[in-house]
Design a protein around this motif. Structure first.
Motif, PDB file in Angstrom:
ATOM      1  N   ASN A   1       4.336   6.859   7.275  1.00 53.89           N
ATOM      2  CA  ASN A   1       3.282   7.644   7.913  1.00 53.89           C
ATOM      3  C   ASN A   1       1.960   7.377   7.200  1.00 53.89           C
ATOM      4  O   ASN A   1       1.772   7.784   6.053  1.00 53.89           O
ATOM      5  CB  ASN A   1       3.635   9.132   7.851  1.00 53.89           C
ATOM      6  CG  ASN A   1       2.622   9.998   8.597  1.00 53.89           C
ATOM      7  OD1 ASN A   1       1.551   9.544   8.966  1.00 53.89           O
ATOM      8  ND2 ASN A   1       2.986  11.253   8.810  1.00 53.89           N
ATOM      9  N   PHE A   2       1.026   6.685   7.869  1.00 53.61           N
ATOM     10  CA  PHE A   2      -0.270   6.395   7.276  1.00 53.61           C
ATOM     11  C   PHE A   2      -1.341   7.415   7.681  1.00 53.61           C
ATOM     12  O   PHE A   2      -2.432   7.406   7.123  1.00 53.61           O
ATOM     13  CB  PHE A   2      -0.731   4.992   7.676  1.00 53.61           C
ATOM     14  CG  PHE A   2      -0.274   3.915   6.718  1.00 53.61           C
ATOM     15  CD1 PHE A   2       0.649   4.193   5.723  1.00 53.61           C
ATOM     16  CD2 PHE A   2      -0.782   2.626   6.810  1.00 53.61           C
ATOM     17  CE1 PHE A   2       1.076   3.202   4.846  1.00 53.61           C
ATOM     18  CE2 PHE A   2      -0.375   1.633   5.931  1.00 53.61           C
ATOM     19  CZ  PHE A   2       0.556   1.930   4.946  1.00 53.61           C
ATOM     20  N   ASP A   3      -1.022   8.269   8.650  1.00 57.51           N
ATOM     21  CA  ASP A   3      -2.008   9.255   9.092  1.00 57.51           C
ATOM     22  C   ASP A   3      -2.201  10.352   8.041  1.00 57.51           C
ATOM     23  O   ASP A   3      -3.328  10.749   7.740  1.00 57.51           O
ATOM     24  CB  ASP A   3      -1.575   9.879  10.421  1.00 57.51           C
ATOM     25  CG  ASP A   3      -1.599   8.864  11.559  1.00 57.51           C
ATOM     26  OD1 ASP A   3      -2.439   7.945  11.509  1.00 57.51           O
ATOM     27  OD2 ASP A   3      -0.785   8.991  12.490  1.00 57.51           O
ATOM     28  N   LEU A   4      -1.099  10.842   7.479  1.00 55.86           N
ATOM     29  CA  LEU A   4      -1.176  11.914   6.482  1.00 55.86           C
ATOM     30  C   LEU A   4      -1.923  11.475   5.223  1.00 55.86           C
ATOM     31  O   LEU A   4      -2.807  12.205   4.749  1.00 55.86           O
ATOM     32  CB  LEU A   4       0.232  12.400   6.129  1.00 55.86           C
ATOM     33  CG  LEU A   4       0.308  13.571   5.136  1.00 55.86           C
ATOM     34  CD1 LEU A   4      -0.422  14.783   5.691  1.00 55.86           C
ATOM     35  CD2 LEU A   4       1.771  13.905   4.814  1.00 55.86           C
ATOM     36  N   PRO A   5      -1.630  10.286   4.640  1.00 57.04           N
ATOM     37  CA  PRO A   5      -2.404   9.852   3.458  1.00 57.04           C
ATOM     38  C   PRO A   5      -3.894   9.724   3.745  1.00 57.04           C
ATOM     39  O   PRO A   5      -4.711   9.976   2.847  1.00 57.04           O
ATOM     40  CB  PRO A   5      -1.785   8.494   3.116  1.00 57.04           C
ATOM     41  CG  PRO A   5      -0.415   8.533   3.685  1.00 57.04           C
ATOM     42  CD  PRO A   5      -0.527   9.358   4.929  1.00 57.04           C
ATOM     43  N   GLN A   6      -4.268   9.338   4.968  1.00 59.28           N
ATOM     44  CA  GLN A   6      -5.687   9.258   5.296  1.00 59.28           C
ATOM     45  C   GLN A   6      -6.318  10.646   5.316  1.00 59.28           C
ATOM     46  O   GLN A   6      -7.444  10.829   4.845  1.00 59.28           O
ATOM     47  CB  GLN A   6      -5.868   8.566   6.649  1.00 59.28           C
ATOM     48  CG  GLN A   6      -5.566   7.070   6.617  1.00 59.28           C
ATOM     49  CD  GLN A   6      -5.827   6.403   7.955  1.00 59.28           C
ATOM     50  OE1 GLN A   6      -6.962   6.101   8.306  1.00 59.28           O
ATOM     51  NE2 GLN A   6      -4.762   6.180   8.720  1.00 59.28           N
TER      52      GLN A   6
ATOM     53  N   SER B   1      -1.680   1.560  11.504  1.00 61.76           N
ATOM     54  CA  SER B   1      -0.935   2.818  11.444  1.00 61.76           C
ATOM     55  C   SER B   1       0.342   2.742  12.274  1.00 61.76           C
ATOM     56  O   SER B   1       1.396   3.241  11.871  1.00 61.76           O
ATOM     57  CB  SER B   1      -1.817   3.974  11.935  1.00 61.76           C
ATOM     58  OG  SER B   1      -2.927   4.163  11.089  1.00 61.76           O
ATOM     59  N   ASP B   2       0.246   2.078  13.429  1.00 62.86           N
ATOM     60  CA  ASP B   2       1.430   1.936  14.285  1.00 62.86           C
ATOM     61  C   ASP B   2       2.485   1.062  13.608  1.00 62.86           C
ATOM     62  O   ASP B   2       3.691   1.336  13.717  1.00 62.86           O
ATOM     63  CB  ASP B   2       1.037   1.333  15.633  1.00 62.86           C
ATOM     64  CG  ASP B   2       0.189   2.281  16.470  1.00 62.86           C
ATOM     65  OD1 ASP B   2       0.172   3.489  16.156  1.00 62.86           O
ATOM     66  OD2 ASP B   2      -0.456   1.813  17.436  1.00 62.86           O
ATOM     67  N   ARG B   3       2.058  -0.035  12.924  1.00 64.11           N
ATOM     68  CA  ARG B   3       3.021  -0.885  12.241  1.00 64.11           C
ATOM     69  C   ARG B   3       3.721  -0.107  11.138  1.00 64.11           C
ATOM     70  O   ARG B   3       4.944  -0.204  10.960  1.00 64.11           O
ATOM     71  CB  ARG B   3       2.342  -2.111  11.637  1.00 64.11           C
ATOM     72  CG  ARG B   3       3.333  -3.004  10.875  1.00 64.11           C
ATOM     73  CD  ARG B   3       2.673  -4.121  10.094  1.00 64.11           C
ATOM     74  NE  ARG B   3       2.027  -5.057  10.974  1.00 64.11           N
ATOM     75  CZ  ARG B   3       0.726  -5.162  11.135  1.00 64.11           C
ATOM     76  NH1 ARG B   3      -0.087  -4.360  10.454  1.00 64.11           N
ATOM     77  NH2 ARG B   3       0.210  -6.040  11.937  1.00 64.11           N
TER      78      ARG B   3
ATOM     79  N   ILE C   1       0.833  -1.203   0.000  1.00 63.70           N
ATOM     80  CA  ILE C   1       0.000   0.000   0.000  1.00 63.70           C
ATOM     81  C   ILE C   1       0.867   1.253   0.000  1.00 63.70           C
ATOM     82  O   ILE C   1       0.587   2.230  -0.707  1.00 63.70           O
ATOM     83  CB  ILE C   1      -0.947  -0.006   1.213  1.00 63.70           C
ATOM     84  CG1 ILE C   1      -2.063  -1.043   1.015  1.00 63.70           C
ATOM     85  CG2 ILE C   1      -1.559   1.367   1.441  1.00 63.70           C
ATOM     86  CD1 ILE C   1      -3.035  -0.723  -0.109  1.00 63.70           C
ATOM     87  N   ALA C   2       1.944   1.244   0.815  1.00 65.93           N
ATOM     88  CA  ALA C   2       2.830   2.415   0.889  1.00 65.93           C
ATOM     89  C   ALA C   2       3.473   2.706  -0.458  1.00 65.93           C
ATOM     90  O   ALA C   2       3.614   3.872  -0.853  1.00 65.93           O
ATOM     91  CB  ALA C   2       3.898   2.183   1.952  1.00 65.93           C
TER      92      ALA C   2
END
Length: 523
Positions: free
Chosen positions: A341-346, A332-334, A309-310
């Motif tokens: 960083n998965f928070d910013l794409p969300q 997100s933690d993994r 996904i990244a």
């Protein structure tokens, strides 16, 4: 004179008249999310319909949604109640749903109680009052709930012929007045045969509840609908905060595949986010493929999915992660532990993490949620993690059809041009190489197997590309480790070991000693 077409008149070879000369039947919306698709585009205007089923399956809610979706002040929806729930009681509970609009009550949607007419004067008085109200209001929608009450109350006094005449009279009047009609009643499906009501009806919609163990699932079937092609079979329905929602069993299968024409342009390959693995795959997997990653617990399946996904986000390909076992924060933690960083794409709507673990889930509901997320962010990649968790989240009645449902779901999503990575956990049985206990490898284009191997007294991890449809791939067995960068494939091991696929590796030329079976005394 009968119109003809330039290609010739209607004949045995051309049994249907040209489309330009066919009468157009307008379709109205049911107001129920997903239901118009099942009906074949909506409900035929001016049709005479029956909403039937067992108590508690959503008949009244469905009728209310039709009324609120179509009633206007100029052409209101008339909702007649007959010995059923009082109007005030229905309104009290129905206004909890999102479709309910209190501003429409008494104007666009009008409730009329017929119980006094039925009890005191019988069926003729009911017909007269319905006729009077319809002539005065000129409605677009007429609902009679529960029509079964009329039949039950009068069955002792009315003959079969009189009942049939009553039904036909009501049907002809309402259809002639150009109102789309819905009769709501508690009927068993076995009662549909030899019943005047169902013979006259243009549409019959059957709602039911199925109970298995601790699970209760609601379903809908279009028994009959005149003049249009509906979707056959049983469809899942659910009562949500908005009201009734329907999930077609063929949801998404009509999407066109967005691939290039074979032979003219090469299919585009996409990266999995692990350079060495891309090399093993001769440059990556093909866009629009379905990839299955299989392996035991802790082998790195979710880590590989995260890197997949990244890589898509980095390449401008939004992604969706449909997860069933771990909560979104865990993912997100993994990703954060791998430096991602998965928070910013969300926040930027480039990533959607769907946590799908309600009770009594159906594959069609999952499909609906995924398709909505695809449309919302324009997703090109999808992770399903995991198929085992997916199956466990399903109601028991859906688990029996899991392979068939999965086939429909994967076909629909890859048909829409989405590349899918699914994970499935399998137990490492040393001595064999199991791919999946679902026997679903035929559903996937590519398969990557992760497994543990005992080497020199240590438990190591190895990776094998088992299958790649339409392309070449490496046949090597590669060792890998999981670091703070994710999965990293290390340099190829010298070919001084055999038996890696069994999990019990041994050096070349060294015989694996197997203890002899014990002798049975007295044998």
């Amino acid at each position: 004179m009968k119109p003809t077409h330039p290609t010739g008149p209607t004949s045995a070879k051309n049994p249907l008249p040209p489309e330009d000369y066919r009468p157009h039947i307008r379709k109205i919306s049911s107001g129920v999310r997903g239901l118009d698709e099942i009906f074949g585009g909506g409900i035929p205007e001016y049709s005479f319909n029956v909403i039937a089923g067992t108590p508690g399956c959503g008949k009244t809610t469905m009728a209310h949604q039709v009324a609120f979706a179509n009633g206007t002040e100029e052409k209101p929806a008339l909702y007649f109640t007959v010995l059923g729930e009082p109007s005030i009681k229905m309104i009290r509970y129905q206004q909890q749903f999102g479709f309910f609009d209190i501003q429409k009550i008494g104007k666009s949607v009008r409730f009329i109680n017929l119980s006094d007419f039925l009890i005191k004067q019988g069926m003729p008085a009911v017909i007269d009052e319905i006729s009077k109200q319809v002539k005065a209001a000129d409605p677009s929608i007429v609902v009679v709930d529960s029509f079964r009450s009329v039949v039950r109350t009068q069955s002792g006094n009315a003959s079969e012929k009189e009942m049939q005449l009553f039904v036909q009279q009501l049907s002809q009047f309402l259809t002639g007045w150009q109102a789309t009609t819905f009769l709501v009643g508690e009927y068993d499906i076995t009662e549909f045969r030899d019943n005047a009501l169902f013979t006259v009806a243009d549409g019959i919609f059957w709602l039911s509840q199925e109970t298995e163990r601790n699970s209760v699932v609601r379903k809908l079937q279009v028994i009959k609908i005149r003049g249009q092609k509906s979707v056959p079979g049983l469809h899942t329905i659910r009562i949500t905060d908005f009201g009734l929602e329907a999930f077609s069993r063929t949801l998404g299968l009509g999407e066109k595949k967005s691939t290039v024409v074979a032979g003219k342009h090469p299919r585009r390959r996409i990266s999995l986010g692990i350079p060495e693995l891309d090399t093993m795959l001769d440059g990556g997997i093909f866009e629009g493929d379905s990839l299955l990653v299989t392996g035991p617990s802790g082998s790195g399946k979710s880590a590989l999915a995260t890197q997949f996904i990244a890589a898509g986000i980095r390449n401008g390909e939004p992604g969706i992660m449909a997860i069933f076992e771990e909560r979104p924060q865990g993912y997100s933690d993994r990703a954060q532990s791998f430096g991602l960083n998965f928070d910013l794409p969300q926040d930027q709507e480039k990533l959607e993490i769907l946590y799908l673990r309600p009770l009594d889930l159906s594959v069609d509901e999952t499909m609906q949620a995924i398709l909505e997320a695809i449309q919302k962010i324009g997703a090109k990649r999808l992770v399903i993690d995991s198929l085992v968790g997916f199956e466990m989240a399903l109601a028991p009645s859906f688990r029996a059809d899991f392979r068939e449902s999965l086939y429909r779901m994967i076909g629909a999503l890859t048909g829409a041009g989405v590349t899918i990575l699914s994970t499935v956990e399998v137990e490492d049985t040393f001595g064999s190489l199991q791919l999946s206990h679902y026997a679903i490898s035929f559903l996937t284009d590519d398969i990557i197997r992760l497994r543990y191997v005992e080497i020199d007294g240590q438990l190591r991890k190895v990776l094998i590309v088992i299958k790649m449809r339409g392309g070449n791939h490496s046949k090597d067995i590669r060792e890998y480790i999981i670091t703070d960068k994710g999965i990293v494939i290390i340099a190829p091991r010298r070919t001084d070991y055999i038996g890696l696929t069994s999990g019990l590796a041994q050096k070349s030329g060294q015989r694996l000693e197997i203890a002899p079976e014990p002798k049975i005394l007295g044998g």
